[in-house]
Design a protein around this motif. Structure first.
Motif, PDB file in Angstrom:
ATOM      1  N   GLU A  73     -76.057 -49.426  90.692  1.00  0.00           N
ATOM      2  CA  GLU A  73     -75.991 -49.170  88.853  1.00  0.00           C
ATOM      3  C   GLU A  73     -75.192 -47.839  88.338  1.00  0.00           C
ATOM      4  OE1 GLU A  73     -79.657 -51.874  88.537  1.00  0.00           O
ATOM      5  OE2 GLU A  73     -79.431 -49.399  89.109  1.00  0.00           O
ATOM      6  N   GLU A  74     -75.043 -46.503  89.039  1.00  0.00           N
ATOM      7  CA  GLU A  74     -74.478 -45.831  88.596  1.00  0.00           C
ATOM      8  C   GLU A  74     -72.812 -45.658  88.242  1.00  0.00           C
ATOM      9  OE1 GLU A  74     -76.258 -42.300  89.994  1.00  0.00           O
ATOM     10  OE2 GLU A  74     -78.412 -42.527  88.916  1.00  0.00           O
ATOM     11  N   ALA A  75     -72.604 -46.074  89.993  1.00  0.00           N
ATOM     12  CA  ALA A  75     -71.158 -46.363  90.180  1.00  0.00           C
ATOM     13  C   ALA A  75     -70.545 -47.133  88.910  1.00  0.00           C
ATOM     14  CB  ALA A  75     -70.852 -47.133  91.159  1.00  0.00           C
ATOM     15  N   ALA A  76     -71.035 -48.141  88.489  1.00  0.00           N
ATOM     16  CA  ALA A  76     -71.101 -49.738  87.599  1.00  0.00           C
ATOM     17  C   ALA A  76     -70.839 -48.526  86.139  1.00  0.00           C
ATOM     18  CB  ALA A  76     -71.808 -50.223  87.018  1.00  0.00           C
ATOM     19  N   LEU A  77     -72.119 -48.642  85.638  1.00  0.00           N
ATOM     20  CA  LEU A  77     -71.637 -47.541  84.217  1.00  0.00           C
ATOM     21  C   LEU A  77     -70.795 -46.287  84.147  1.00  0.00           C
ATOM     22  CD1 LEU A  77     -75.767 -46.702  84.092  1.00  0.00           C
ATOM     23  CD2 LEU A  77     -74.249 -48.088  82.699  1.00  0.00           C
ATOM     24  N   ASP A  78     -70.629 -45.846  85.467  1.00  0.00           N
ATOM     25  CA  ASP A  78     -69.694 -44.222  85.694  1.00  0.00           C
ATOM     26  C   ASP A  78     -68.572 -45.050  85.303  1.00  0.00           C
ATOM     27  OD1 ASP A  78     -68.954 -41.444  86.058  1.00  0.00           O
ATOM     28  OD2 ASP A  78     -68.211 -42.440  87.714  1.00  0.00           O
ATOM     29  N   LEU A  79     -67.404 -46.725  85.288  1.00  0.00           N
ATOM     30  CA  LEU A  79     -67.071 -47.249  85.376  1.00  0.00           C
ATOM     31  C   LEU A  79     -66.638 -47.462  83.864  1.00  0.00           C
ATOM     32  CD1 LEU A  79     -66.682 -48.708  89.156  1.00  0.00           C
ATOM     33  CD2 LEU A  79     -64.449 -46.850  87.937  1.00  0.00           C
ATOM     34  N   GLY A  80     -67.816 -46.915  83.116  1.00  0.00           N
ATOM     35  CA  GLY A  80     -67.291 -48.214  82.211  1.00  0.00           C
ATOM     36  C   GLY A  80     -68.180 -49.386  82.203  1.00  0.00           C
ATOM     37  N   ALA A  81     -69.237 -49.875  82.616  1.00  0.00           N
ATOM     38  CA  ALA A  81     -69.962 -50.699  82.582  1.00  0.00           C
ATOM     39  C   ALA A  81     -70.839 -50.785  81.026  1.00  0.00           C
ATOM     40  CB  ALA A  81     -70.421 -50.926  83.444  1.00  0.00           C
TER      41      ALA A  81
END
Ligand SMILES: Nc1ncnc2c1ncn2[C@@H]1O[C@H](COP(=O)(O)OP(=O)(O)O)[C@@H](O)[C@H]1O
Ligand SMILES: [Mg+2]
Lengths: 367, 309, 267
Positions: free
Chosen positions: C164-172
């Motif tokens: 989830e952090e990765a997704a948020l980090d990619l701008g999701a």
């Protein structure tokens, strides 16, 4: 597309535990900057504050001069490469890479094209339709890099990205990461507990211990002129002597130990009253039978010699039974002394550093 | 909670909290409290609610000690019938639990440690139908099997176990019909937790025990049963709770003189039209379950999460 | 007792157990074909299909099947989001607040259906909500949501929150992160939960019996009249259901074996 990063007096408390303690540092645009320190010293925590997963309890994080407080991770111009890579297991390789574009509403053709282009950049072809679980460790690593680059970040955050790879691949990826950074000119913040990595890849390195920065400098300075005992012992090998300063003049002095008194060079902030120790790198030690003028000399007995190819490591003890190390360059004409032989080591005063015994030094020794 | 906000943002976190709060408040906690409060008040027509007659008392509970007519083979006895039914319901539910446990233990052991993985797949396939058939049909099946002069009586007669056909669902025999039906209806709820607990036991431990000279019963008593405790607790709680709260099985398989406490509650609610009285008895039933669950948790030293598996 | 004899005894016991589980169902299915107006196999009065015909023409069965279907679908629509939200919520908590919330959530599973039914009936009557299938839906949801919660929670345990952090980090956005990363991981559990919720609702008797008012579901209808006025058309219905279960189980098994074979080929 690149940005500066500045931490101003940043601290992070987890309940009562202070994981990051009053860290201030400015990272220039396009710089490859590393945080180096033992496991648990707060490196990941710093990275997570920059990426926005946690807010510092005190201080400011600025990216491109703009205060980031209250701005969520999905609104910051950063891309992170996670310690475990965090590839989405249910998406194919190209979907992973294009995820950042997908959530920005790019159409499928554009996403696919960008993914292919990035797969080329990281030299990974023919795996676009596979799932992450079907890739090798090195391939997964490249996918993670491509995925982060896809969103064209101004700032890449890398949390020990190579730690899961085997030695050979790690060496190779070092060079590759460095090349990608130079090609894209994105600011890299790189985290590692491996000093070799930090020294080899970085423009500048911050050495950390227990949540505090011990020294920020270019790799050569970190290695050659550490500012305190922690940095000296954590980065590279060092021979350590306890003792007291008996005289001080400018940057030089006399240091008295249980195996003699030595002419030494004083490190940053060292004065007569400070608690300090003497550090000598193994490669600055030479063997002679007779004392050499202008050099410090210690009689020793050789315990073991391990031959490493281009150099040999000599393990020895002095009269106080202190273990010492010397590194001798391979030269068939001048072999290292034989095991069991009694001889002297000598080292120059400008290679004998007396450094402050910080709190961190004691901590590092316990480890 | 902060963690949640950071991950999902305000709207989504708000939605999750709203859904959970609606569930727990309006479907669980407030109805329970309301039932508890109602159980101390008389059930009155709407005009009298809040009036002088609407006072808190234990009356709804005390009726359990009242005498009522008990019909038995054409005779009528006055006795504290509700109390008797209450006690017998608990006793027979315990009996159902114990019988299920005894029947399932060898089978769970067989499934976990004896049969080959391939054989197990086939075995589980055979269990699919009994597992998916509803409680109603399981009870109804026994309604037919237990019929007077039906298949079971006839089989037992042919085997020479009994001389005359038995009216399983008649008189006090009714409780045996209920016991048979309850055991059949809920036995798989005992089997699977037990089996799950046993598969997690390392076979090496059994072999180590045997290697050290333990007899087969010692191995079971000292190694396998202690390891299976969470499964025993979970299965027992489920079976007991389903049995004590069952309505279908007793409705189909008991006799008028062997009624079940849930039937008493239902009659009080809808035949005597006394909802608050029903609430009081329902609360007694709930208390029994709470005692049983906490008792099992204490005795087997397991947590709620083990039981809910 | 040697290992061998004990294993033989266990095999005999296991076979006996299967017979014990299956025989009553076979008897019930057999009664569907007995030409006797009571559901029975003894005495056997000859083979007939007439109970299937009668079932087909039974208007109540059709009507109550519809009720059952509506109730079950509504329960699924309520219990699945509620249970999923509850699982995500309880999973994000630690320590005391977590155990307290968890206990409150699973308490409906450890409560007899009669108690849930009565408390629902009395509580909503305070708001002048009359008895009826809408109350059955609420009562059933209270415990079925707990089953969904447990299944989703088990699945959440194997979820790497770093994704989830990765997704948020990619701008999701938060919603994109939920939809593209967390929910896909949870779908198997959510699907299984929905299936379980559906069948739990269909076969629910206790709660529905107390809350249904003047309406009926199939299970309550059959359960209430099985003893007094049962006709073998109920057996016909049971036979059909068992047949469907067998076909479904075999179909699933074939699918599973094919998939296993395909995976084995891939490796
Ligand atoms: N969410 C957290 N809650 C409590 N303590 C934490 C949390 N995250 C990290 N810590 C603690 O902070 C310290 C620094 O952690 P971290 O930044 O991960 O270290 P590093 O990455 O340098 O190994 C560790 O002692 C760790 O236990
Ligand atoms: Mg770390």
């Amino acid at each position: 597309m690149t940005a500066s990063v500045e931490l101003r007096g940043v601290s992070m408390d987890f309940d009562k535990y202070r994981a990051v303690d009053n860290v201030s540092v400015k990272i220039e645009p396009g710089e490859f900057f590393s945080f180096l320190g033992p496991s648990g010293c707060g490196k990941t925590t710093i990275l997570r504050m920059v990426s926005g997963f946690i807010e510092p309890t005190q201080g400011q994080v600025l990216i491109g001069g703009q205060d980031m407080r209250g701005i969520g991770p999905n609104k910051r111009p950063t891309a992170m490469i996670f310690q475990n890579l965090a590839l989405f297991p249910l998406m194919t390789v190209w979907e992973n890479i294009a995820f950042g574009l997908e959530v920005r509403g790019a159409d499928k053709a554009a996403r696919r094209a960008k993914a292919e282009q990035l797969l080329d950049l990281v030299e990974l072809q023919g795996v676009a339709e596979r799932l992450p679980a079907q890739l090798s460790g090195g391939q997964r690593q490249r996918v993670a890099i491509a995925r982060a680059l896809a969103v064209e970040p101004k700032l890449m955050l890398l949390d020990e990205p190579l730690s899961a790879l085997d030695l050979k691949l790690r060496q190779h990826m070092r060079a590759e990461l460095r090349a990608i950074q130079k090609r894209t000119n994105v600011t890299f913040i790189y985290i590692t507990h491996d000093q070799g990595e930090a020294l080899a890849m970085s423009d500048r390195v911050a050495v950390m211990s227990r949540g505090q920065i011990q020294q920020v400098d270019v790799p050569q300075k970190i290695y050659n002129t550490p500012t305190n005992g922690f940095v000296a012992s954590f980065v590279g090998e060092n021979n350590k002597f306890s003792g007291t300063l008996t005289s001080v003049s400018k940057a030089e002095g006399k240091f008295k130990t249980d195996v003699g008194s030595f002419s030494v060079t004083l490190g940053e902030g060292v004065s007569r009253e400070s608690k300090c120790r003497l550090y000598v790198r193994p490669e600055h030690v030479e063997f002679t039978l007779k004392p050499k003028t202008g050099f410090n000399s210690v009689p020793i007995t050789v315990e073991d010699v391990s031959f490493e190819g281009n150099f040999a490591v000599v393990h020895m003890r002095d009269k106080a039974a202190r273990r010492l190390l010397a590194e001798v360059r391979n030269d068939p004409a001048r072999p290292p002394p034989a095991v069991g032989s009694a001889t002297n080591i000598v080292f120059a005063p400008d290679k004998a550093l007396v450094l402050l015994d910080s709190e961190a030094t004691a901590y590092a020794e316990k480890e | 909670m902060n963690e949640l906000l950071r991950r999902y943002g305000k709207p989504l976190t708000g939605l999750a909290v709203f859904l959970t709060a609606f569930w727990l408040l309006f479907l669980v906690i407030l109805p329970y409290f309301d039932m508890f409060a109602s159980s101390f008040r008389p059930y009155l027509p709407a005009v009298d609610v809040g009036g002088p007659k609407d006072v808190y008392s234990l009356n709804n509970y005390l009726t359990i000690f009242e005498n009522a007519d008990w019909h038995f083979f054409g005779f009528t006895f006055p006795m504290t019938i509700h109390l008797w039914v209450f006690i017998l319901t608990i006793l027979f539910s315990c009996l159902t639990t114990i019988v299920s446990l005894l029947m399932c233990y060898p089978l769970a052991y067989f499934m976990a440690k004896v049969i080959s993985p391939k054989g197990l797949a086939t075995f589980l396939l055979l269990l699919v139908v009994p597992l998916w058939v509803s409680e109603l049909l399981r009870a109804f099946a026994w309604f037919i099997v237990l019929a007077f002069k039906g298949p079971l009586s006839l089989t037992l007669q042919n085997l020479g176990v009994i001389a005359e056909p038995i009216r399983w669902t008649w008189g006090l025999w009714g409780y045996s019909g209920v016991l048979i039906g309850l055991t059949y209806a809920y036995i798989l709820f005992m089997l699977f937790p037990l089996y799950n607990a046993m598969t997690s036991l390392d076979t090496n431990q059994i072999e180590a025990a045997e290697d050290l000279g333990a007899k087969w019963w010692q191995t079971h008593w000292r190694v396998i049963i202690p390891h299976s405790k969470p499964g025993i607790a979970s299965g027992s709680v489920t079976v007991f709770m389903l049995a004590v709260g069952s309505i279908l099985v007793p409705t189909l398989l008991n006799s008028p003189s062997s009624s079940w406490f849930t039937e008493v509650i239902y009659n009080r609610m809808f035949d005597q039209n006394d909802w608050n009285g029903g609430a009081a008895y329902a609360f007694l039933l709930l208390l029994v379950c709470i005692f049983f669950v906490t008792g099992m948790m204490r005795y087997f030293r397991v947590g709620l999460a083990d039981i809910a598996k | 007792m040697t290992k061998k004899t004990s294993h033989i005894l266990l095999w005999v016991y296991a076979v006996g157990f299967i017979v014990y589980l299956l025989a009553p169902l076979a008897v019930m299915a057999g009664a569907a074909f007995n030409n006797d107006k009571f559901p029975s196999v003894m005495p056997w009065k000859g083979f007939t299909w007439r109970w299937f015909d009668e079932l087909y023409h039974d208007v109540y069965i059709w009507q109550y099947s519809q009720n059952t279907l509506w109730v079950a679908l509504t329960v699924v629509a309520l219990a699945v989001p509620i249970g999923t939200a509850g699982a995500i919520l309880v999973n994000s908590l630690k320590g005391r607040s977590r155990s307290l919330l968890y206990a409150a959530m699973i308490s409906p599973i450890l409560t007899p259906g009669a108690v849930i039914g009565i408390s629902t009936l009395i509580f909503w009557s305070k708001f002048s909500v009359p008895a009826g299938l809408h109350l059955s839906i609420l009562g059933q949801t209270s415990f079925i949501a707990a089953y969904v919660m447990l299944m989703v929670l088990a699945r959440l345990q194997s979820f790497d929150a770093g994704l989830e952090e990765a997704a948020l980090d990619l701008g999701a956005s938060h919603w994109q992160t939920l939809r593209r990363v967390l929910l896909p991981h949870l779908y198997p559990a959510i699907g299984a939960g929905a299936l379980l919720a559906f069948f739990q609702s269909v076969e629910n008797f206790n709660i529905t019996k107390f809350t249904r008012g003047a309406s009926n579901t199939l299970t309550v209808y059959i359960g209430s009249k099985a003893r007094s006025g049962a006709s073998p058309s109920i057996n016909a219905l049971a036979t059909i259901l068992i047949g469907v279960t067998i076909v479904g189980a075999i179909g699933y098994e074939v699918w599973r074996r094919r998939k296993a074979a395909r995976l084995a080929l891939l490796d």
